[in-house]
Structures are given as C-alpha cells and as structure tokens.
Scaffold this active site. Structure first.
Site, PDB file in Angstrom:
ATOM      1  N   ASP A 236     -27.436 -15.609  22.514  1.00 37.77           N
ATOM      2  CA  ASP A 236     -27.681 -17.003  22.113  1.00 37.77           C
ATOM      3  C   ASP A 236     -28.757 -17.031  21.021  1.00 37.77           C
ATOM      4  OD1 ASP A 236     -29.629 -16.121  23.932  1.00 37.77           O
ATOM      5  OD2 ASP A 236     -30.123 -18.146  24.571  1.00 37.77           O
TER       6      ASP A 236
ATOM      7  N   GLU B   2     -23.527  -9.649  28.602  1.00 39.24           N
ATOM      8  CA  GLU B   2     -24.322 -10.078  27.460  1.00 39.24           C
ATOM      9  C   GLU B   2     -25.159  -8.903  26.953  1.00 39.24           C
ATOM     10  OE1 GLU B   2     -25.913 -13.947  27.953  1.00 39.24           O
ATOM     11  OE2 GLU B   2     -26.826 -14.005  25.963  1.00 39.24           O
TER      12      GLU B   2
ATOM     13  N   HIS C 217     -21.307 -10.144  25.006  1.00 38.11           N
ATOM     14  CA  HIS C 217     -21.388 -11.567  24.678  1.00 38.11           C
ATOM     15  C   HIS C 217     -22.471 -11.794  23.614  1.00 38.11           C
ATOM     16  CE1 HIS C 217     -21.316 -15.922  25.581  1.00 38.11           C
ATOM     17  NE2 HIS C 217     -22.631 -15.857  25.439  1.00 38.11           N
TER      18      HIS C 217
ATOM     19  N   ASP D  55     -15.712  -6.026  30.269  1.00 40.55           N
ATOM     20  CA  ASP D  55     -16.120  -5.915  28.859  1.00 40.55           C
ATOM     21  C   ASP D  55     -15.377  -6.939  28.015  1.00 40.55           C
ATOM     22  OD1 ASP D  55     -17.236  -5.088  26.485  1.00 40.55           O
ATOM     23  OD2 ASP D  55     -15.778  -3.470  26.198  1.00 40.55           O
TER      24      ASP D  55
HETATM   25  O1  9MR Z   1     -31.586 -12.265  32.253  1.00 38.13           O
HETATM   26  C1  9MR Z   1     -31.605 -13.539  32.864  1.00 38.13           C
HETATM   27  C2  9MR Z   1     -31.268 -13.391  34.327  1.00 38.13           C
HETATM   28  O2  9MR Z   1     -32.255 -12.636  34.989  1.00 38.13           O
HETATM   29  C3  9MR Z   1     -31.134 -14.772  34.963  1.00 38.13           C
HETATM   30  O3  9MR Z   1     -30.687 -14.622  36.293  1.00 38.13           O
HETATM   31  C4  9MR Z   1     -30.153 -15.617  34.154  1.00 38.13           C
HETATM   32  C5  9MR Z   1     -30.002 -17.023  34.699  1.00 38.13           C
HETATM   33  O4  9MR Z   1     -31.184 -17.733  34.611  1.00 38.13           O
HETATM   34  O5  9MR Z   1     -30.573 -15.709  32.801  1.00 38.13           O
HETATM   35  C6  9MR Z   1     -30.638 -14.470  32.157  1.00 38.13           C
HETATM   36  O6  9MR Z   1     -31.127 -14.656  30.887  1.00 38.13           O
HETATM   37  C7  9MR Z   1     -30.301 -15.265  29.916  1.00 38.13           C
HETATM   38  C8  9MR Z   1     -31.064 -16.452  29.378  1.00 38.13           C
HETATM   39  O7  9MR Z   1     -31.186 -17.432  30.366  1.00 38.13           O
HETATM   40  C9  9MR Z   1     -30.475 -17.032  28.101  1.00 38.13           C
HETATM   41  N1  9MR Z   1     -30.277 -16.007  27.109  1.00 38.13           N
HETATM   42  C10 9MR Z   1     -29.430 -14.933  27.613  1.00 38.13           C
HETATM   43  C11 9MR Z   1     -30.071 -14.252  28.802  1.00 38.13           C
HETATM   44  C12 9MR Z   1     -29.268 -13.048  29.263  1.00 38.13           C
HETATM   45  O8  9MR Z   1     -28.079 -13.407  29.876  1.00 38.13           O
END
Ligand code: 9MR
Length: 726
Positions: A330, A706, A649, A697
């Site tokens: 993102d 991601e 992602h 994947d």
């Molecule tokens: O890495 C994060 C994970 O530990 C959390 O459980 C999750 C939900 O809150 O969010 C992950 O972080 C994401 C973030 O919120 C937005 N950018 C992408 C991150 C990786 O997926």
C-alpha cells in the site's frame, strides 16, 4: 473504489436460491444492452450480438472506464460461477469483478485476464457477504492508448459446488532450494505414507550418488497435517550446484551446496528498500525495470505529502512528511512499523561488520557512508518528521501514521494515487518507537554525521519525555480505513525498548533505572514469536545483551537471551520441517515468515553471545523452511529457489494484473502462511487450510502474500548473519 455513473435499473425481485440460478439478466445481449450500464460518455454498441466499447486512452484507474450490471442478490457462503466471453486489443487487461454496487464498493471477487481474441473465461468463488446490491463489472481504464473491448455471455450462477483448490506441491522430497552452507547442517523432509525408515540418496548434478542413508520417521506433522520423515545428509559438504535428494521414488528440486547465494541475498534483501521509497523518482539505471516517477511529492493526481493535514478535528497544523518507505503493497507510512524495521536494519549494521561494505546501488552509494545507513536514513528522516512540533498541543508526541483517506485498488503506481493524505492522531506506541530508533540512530550515525546524531538524540529524549506524560494514548483497532490500523493496546514493551536504547546510547542513570524498573525486564519476552511491530520488548532485551554497557545484572540479561534461544531450539527440534516457530493452536500469524526469521535472530544472538555452533546451525536449518523445505515446496523469497513467490500483493509490482508492470524485485519476502486468511481471495481457495498450507501466491491475497518493510528487515538481518558465519 468508485465505479462512475452506475445506471440503476429497476430491480427484479431476488429469485429464490435454488441450485444453479443465473443472476445476470440478458447476459447474452439479445437485441439490447439493457440492463447493463456504462461509464458516462461511453456508449455500448451491439456488434454481432456482443457488447462492445471504444475505451478511451489516458485514464488512470481501472474503474475510470467500466460497464456492468447492478442489483444482483448475493448470498454469503454460497459458491458462484462467474463466466463471460471477452475480446480486446492484444495485451490490454479487463478487471472483471463481482462487487458491491454502492459505497464502499467492496470487491468480492476479481480477475484481470490479459485479452486477445474472443476467449471464454470462467471462475468459481465463494461469496463473503450478503447483499441485494451486488454488481458484475468490467473495468477497462488505466490504458495510455485507446482500445476496443467486447464481451458476451456474461453469467453469474449461484448454487454451484465450491471449487476445491489443490496446490501444486511438486515432488514430495522437500529441500532448501537455494543452498545448504557447506559446513552447516543439511536436512530434508519427505512426505510419505511410509512409517518405517526409507532409503535415500544424495545425487550430484551428473546424477552420481554421492551419499546415502536411511530417513527418520516423524509421524504426522502438526504444521502441515501430513505424515513425514526427515533426511539428514549433513556429513556431505562438497560445494556444487544441481544436487538432488531422492527418496520414496521422488526426486527433490535441485539445490546448491555453497555460500554464493547468501552473499547475493545479503545485498538483495536490503536493495528491496530503494524501490519502496516514497518521495523520490526510482532511477531505472540503478534498478533496471523498476524505474518510476516520484510518489507523493505534490504533483497531480497525487495530493502530496509535503503539506499533510490531520484528520478532521485532530490537529490544526500540517506537516511535511515526504520521503520514507511505503509500508508494504500500500502507499501508507506507519511509524510503529517503520520504526521496528529501521531498528532491525540498524541492528543488522551493529551486529555485522561485513554488511558495512555491501553496495546497494542506491543514489547515495559512494558517499563514504555505508549504503545500509544511507538507506535507513531515508526512513529515519521521515520518522523524525512525524513528531509534533514545539508549541503545538502534544508537542514531542509522534503521529501514529499517514495514509490515504480511503483504500485504493490495484494496480496503482505511487505517483498516480489521487487520494487525500491525512495525519492520524499521535500515539504513545509511535512516540516510544521513535524514541527507541532515534536513540539507536544517535549512536550508529555519530561517526558519520555528528550533527544528525545530535538531532536524533534530542528527538528521542523529547519523545520519551512526552510519552511519559501521555502514557496511554493508544492507537485503536477501529482506525483502519484507507490504511492499516497498527493498533496496540499494550505499551509497557515500547517503554522498555525506548529506555533500553536511550540507556545504551547515553549511559544515563535515569534510563537505566527505567529499564530496571520495567516489568518487561525480568519477564519472559521470548514467546511464540520473539518481536514484531507490536511486541518490542525483545528488541530492547537483545540490544541490552549485545551492545556493550554497564547495566547492573547484565549477566542475567545475556542469560535470558540464551534461555530464549533454547526455547526456539526445542521448538525446531520437535518439528519435522525444522521451523523454529510453533504458534498456539497451530494458528500461523499474519506475516509468519518474518516471525520465523525473527525467532532466528534470537538464535543468532545466542550464537554471538556464546559462540556455540548449535545456535548457528539452528539458524541455518530455519532458513531451509523459508527456501522450500516446507509443505508447499516453494521458496518465499522472489528470485531465490527453483519455485518461489512471484506475485506478492503490491500496487506497483503488479505484474499479475498489468503485464507492463514488474514482479517484485529479487530478494522480496512474502508474508507467508496465515491461518486467519482475512482476504476474500485466500478464503475462496484456502478455507479449512492447515498451518503451512494457508498461503497462496496471488496478488489478491493481501493477508498471506503481501510484501512489507518489516518482513524484509528480518530477512536482511538473517541473510547478513548467514553470509557472515558461512
Ligand atoms: O503486519 C501487520 C499484521 O501484523 C497485522 O495483523 C495486520 C492487520 O492489522 O496488518 C499488517 O500490516 C499491514 C498494514 O496494516 C497495512 N500495510 C500492509 C501491512 C502488511 O500486510
């Protein structure tokens, strides 16, 4: 995402849901295009019974040009077959979706085939929500040049049997597909029905047997649900390429015995950060195939990060928060995740002398500062800019994050993001996070840039004082629109970590007292996962053990790290895939690959403290899991291993959605198995998955696949350690 001008057509009553019920009306375009709608100014023409449109060039987003049909009833839990025939000028992409026709325009299912001559497309998915306002849509925007699109036989049939997804796991003998270190342990896992030992052979590239033995039955492995045996060929150590292990009639994927791959990985895992940079054009000469315009520098359609206001009612100033790294796939920038990432990269620098000489091919290369520090500085400058200025309410505290007002779709290059950017409220966690990493930066950068070191230490002290005055400003779980929440309701660990870093840098008694008084100081901080953006106590503990200091009771601090490592060692021994991670209830966490790697950081730290080879070997064995000795028989690092993750992602490494965009660069770590499979795509394929199998994947699977700055930091740290010790 928004679909422009949806022409609402009088809703037919929802049909009773019997088996195989067609939801789309007039999908064959018999004499009329009703009740399909199209973007304003985009006429649909009937040509040979197909619905055709002339798609204009020069739009940004897929949804800027679309046709579709609304008011489709969709039932949660029901499986649907979405099919259509489509044709388009070669190489153009249609984003075919089933979604919500009204705000917030949720996408329930999507596919983006690359078009050519008329082709039948058919997909099955399981619907995740109930609605009477479903939509099928064909999104056609985002092309520089105009093109022609036709569609026919649009169908969405409910009541179909759910698709059973079976991953292609290849040969049943699982190895580290990259390389075993010559002097290290070498183990493989074979999936088999056999319960008594099986003969195995190690073959070289010419097919000659160079070692043989018998495997060890291990029973049903909890993390995969499969019966397995392990193979130990550690006594063989001759370097070479193209080795295979043969057992139970199966031949493993090929692998090396050698160290070259880890020298390369040490650089690649860090080179990852340059193309994550915000606020600077990525130079194609430095990263062929990855050049792109600067993101979020106040050039339309970006709203820019140069002058970012707070969310309504949060503050009355704006901040210049350009720069930093995008968090993941993102365009958000989050202090707690940026902080732990930068800490781990600076920790890599502090613990590995060799990494200081590694060239990362970044614009700053050659400036007499180690490249790893130049790269980390890009993020540090951003983190410092998130601190509330003197004279403003809550001065010294740090804003939790800055990101888009609403979630954007994929693909979307950073410079094309049209969303307003907003600062979110300050938090105690973000403030302490900055205190910790800025204090660490002060000691690391002092020899290279004393003025910067001084500024960083001042910011760290200010932040720490502000956090003490505001100890419970907690980032809430609800703040997850347009960006991740990064919510954290426990900050005793951040207080401990910040005090530890401030003490290590200054040696001052007040910080030592805070360290010693913290409940975290004597707690067992090495749980199922050692540390991550939310749990930072182990980061403090590891640094207290590794960085020279005079804290009273230091012996016990060091001993606690070794005790933690013993725990991960025991976990690893109990697992037939050699993973030093066994989550409660076999429930793999989001980003589990980084947790595996961070547990290995504890093992590596124990090696650095004691010099005992058992801890070094445990790190090397843990690495095998990441590189293919796992239930899916694949490497999780792009470009490493015979079969590796390719479609992480990301809004800009979105090759899977747009052939003109690249895949993630070599050395990018995928999040990995996540038992909670929060995204609809993973749910449609993996519901009921066991542990290691909860991964796919595909670019749509944001909860398992991601890419992220904190995850790659774990890979970078470990790759430097492995390169150093081998
Ligand atoms: O890495 C994060 C994970 O530990 C959390 O459980 C999750 C939900 O809150 O969010 C992950 O972080 C994401 C973030 O919120 C937005 N950018 C992408 C991150 C990786 O997926």
């Amino acid at each position: 995402m928004a679909v422009l001008t949806a022409l609402l057509v009088g809703g037919a009553a929802a049909p009773a849901l019997a088996d195989e019920v067609e939801q789309v009306r007039n999908g064959g375009f018999d004499g009329t295009t009703d009740p399909f709608w199209s973007t304003a100014g985009l006429p649909i023409t009937l040509v040979d019974g197909q619905a055709c449109v002339d798609v204009p060039g020069g739009t940004t987003n897929r949804w800027d040009v679309a046709i579709g049909q609304n008011d489709l009833p969709l039932v949660a839990g029901e499986s649907y077959r979405f099919s259509f025939d489509a044709a388009g000028d070669a190489g153009h992409v249609v984003r075919a979706i089933v979604g919500l026709a009204v705000s917030p325009y949720d996408t329930y299912f999507e596919q983006s085939p690359v078009l050519g001559g008329l082709t039948h497309y058919s997909y099955t998915f399981t619907q995740s929500a109930d609605t009477a306002q479903g939509q099928v849509g064909f999104q056609l925007g985002g092309s520089a040049d105009p093109w022609h699109f036709c569609v026919d036989n649009v169908s969405l049939v409910g009541g179909v049997p759910p698709e059973v997804y079976v991953p292609d796991t290849g040969p049943r003998v699982r190895v580290n597909q990259v390389a075993y270190v010559p002097s290290g342990p070498k183990t493989a896992t074979v999936v088999t029905t056999a319960t008594t030992p099986l003969p195995w052979q190690l073959k070289n590239a010419a097919g000659a047997v160079v070692a043989r033995g018998n495997s060890t039955p291990r029973g049903v492995d909890i993390s995969s649900g499969e019966n397995v045996q392990t193979i130990d060929f550690g006594r063989y150590s001759r370097p070479g390429t193209g080795y295979t292990v043969v057992a139970d009639g199966e031949t493993s994927r090929p692998f090396d015995i050698g160290t070259a791959a880890y020298d390369k990985l040490r650089a690649d895992a860090l080179k990852f950060y340059y193309t994550q940079r915000s606020g600077i054009a990525i130079d194609n000469a430095l990263r062929p195939g990855y050049g792109r315009a600067a993101g979020h520098v106040d050039v339309a359609p970006n709203q820019g990060d140069g002058n970012v206001p707070c969310q309504a009612g949060v503050c009355d100033y704006t901040l210049d928060v350009r720069g930093g790294w995008y968090d993941a796939g993102d365009h958000g920038k989050y202090v707690v995740n940026g902080g732990i990432t930068t800490w781990e990269i600076l920790s890599e620098y502090e613990r590995s002398h060799a990494v200081r000489k590694v060239s990362l091919a970044i614009p700053e290369s050659g400036n007499r500062v180690p490249d790893i520090l130049d790269e980390a500085r890009w993020e540090l400058n951003f983190l410092l800019s998130m601190q509330v200025p003197t004279g403003k309410p809550l001065a010294g505290m740090v804003h939790h994050k800055i990101h888009d007002q609403s979630w954007t779709g994929l693909p979307l290059l950073p410079d094309q993001d049209p969303q307003p950017r907003e600062l979110h409220p300050v938090s105690t966690a973000a403030t302490l996070n900055l205190a910790a990493v800025a204090a660490q930066a002060a000691r690391v950068y002092r020899p290279y840039d004393p003025a910067f070191a001084k500024r960083a230490l001042a910011a760290a002290r200010t932040a720490y004082t502000a956090a003490k005055a505001n100890p419970a400003l907690l980032a809430p779980e609800s703040d997850g629109v347009g960006g991740g929440a990064y919510n954290d309701s426990k900050v005793s660990d951040e207080f401990y970590w910040a005090a530890a870093e401030l003490y290590l840098t200054t040696g001052e008694k007040s910080y030592a007292n805070d360290v010693l008084a913290s409940p975290e100081h004597t707690a067992d901080v090495f749980g199922a996962g050692a540390f991550d953006w939310a749990s930072t106590a182990a980061a403090g503990r590891l640094d207290l053990a590794a960085i020279p200091n005079k804290l009273p009771g230091l012996k016990a601090v060091k001993a606690s790290v070794v005790t933690g490592a013993e725990k991960y060692l025991a976990v690893q021994k109990a697992q037939a895939y050699g993973v030093p991670y066994a989550p409660n209830n076999n429930s793999y966490d989001w980003g589990s690959n980084s947790i595996v790697l961070n547990n290995m950081v504890v093992l590596a730290s124990a090696y650095q403290l004691t010099g005992k080879p058992v801890y070094r070997n445990a790190v090397l064995t843990g690495l095998d899991y990441v590189f293919g000795r796992n239930a899916l028989n694949q490497s999780y690092v792009t470009g490493y291993g015979e079969v590796s993750s390719q479609n992480e992602h990301s809004r800009w490494y979105a090759h899977q959605l747009d052939p003109a965009l690249p895949n993630p660069p070599a050395g990018t770590l995928a999040g990995g198995a996540n038992s909670s499979i929060q995204d609809p795509y993973a749910q449609s394929k993996l519901t009921g998955c066991v542990g290691q199998f909860c991964y796919i994947d595909d670019i749509q699977s944001w909860s398992t696949n991601e890419e992220a700055i904190n995850w790659n930091a774990a890979l970078a740290w470990i790759s430097a350690f492995v390169a150093d010790v081998s």
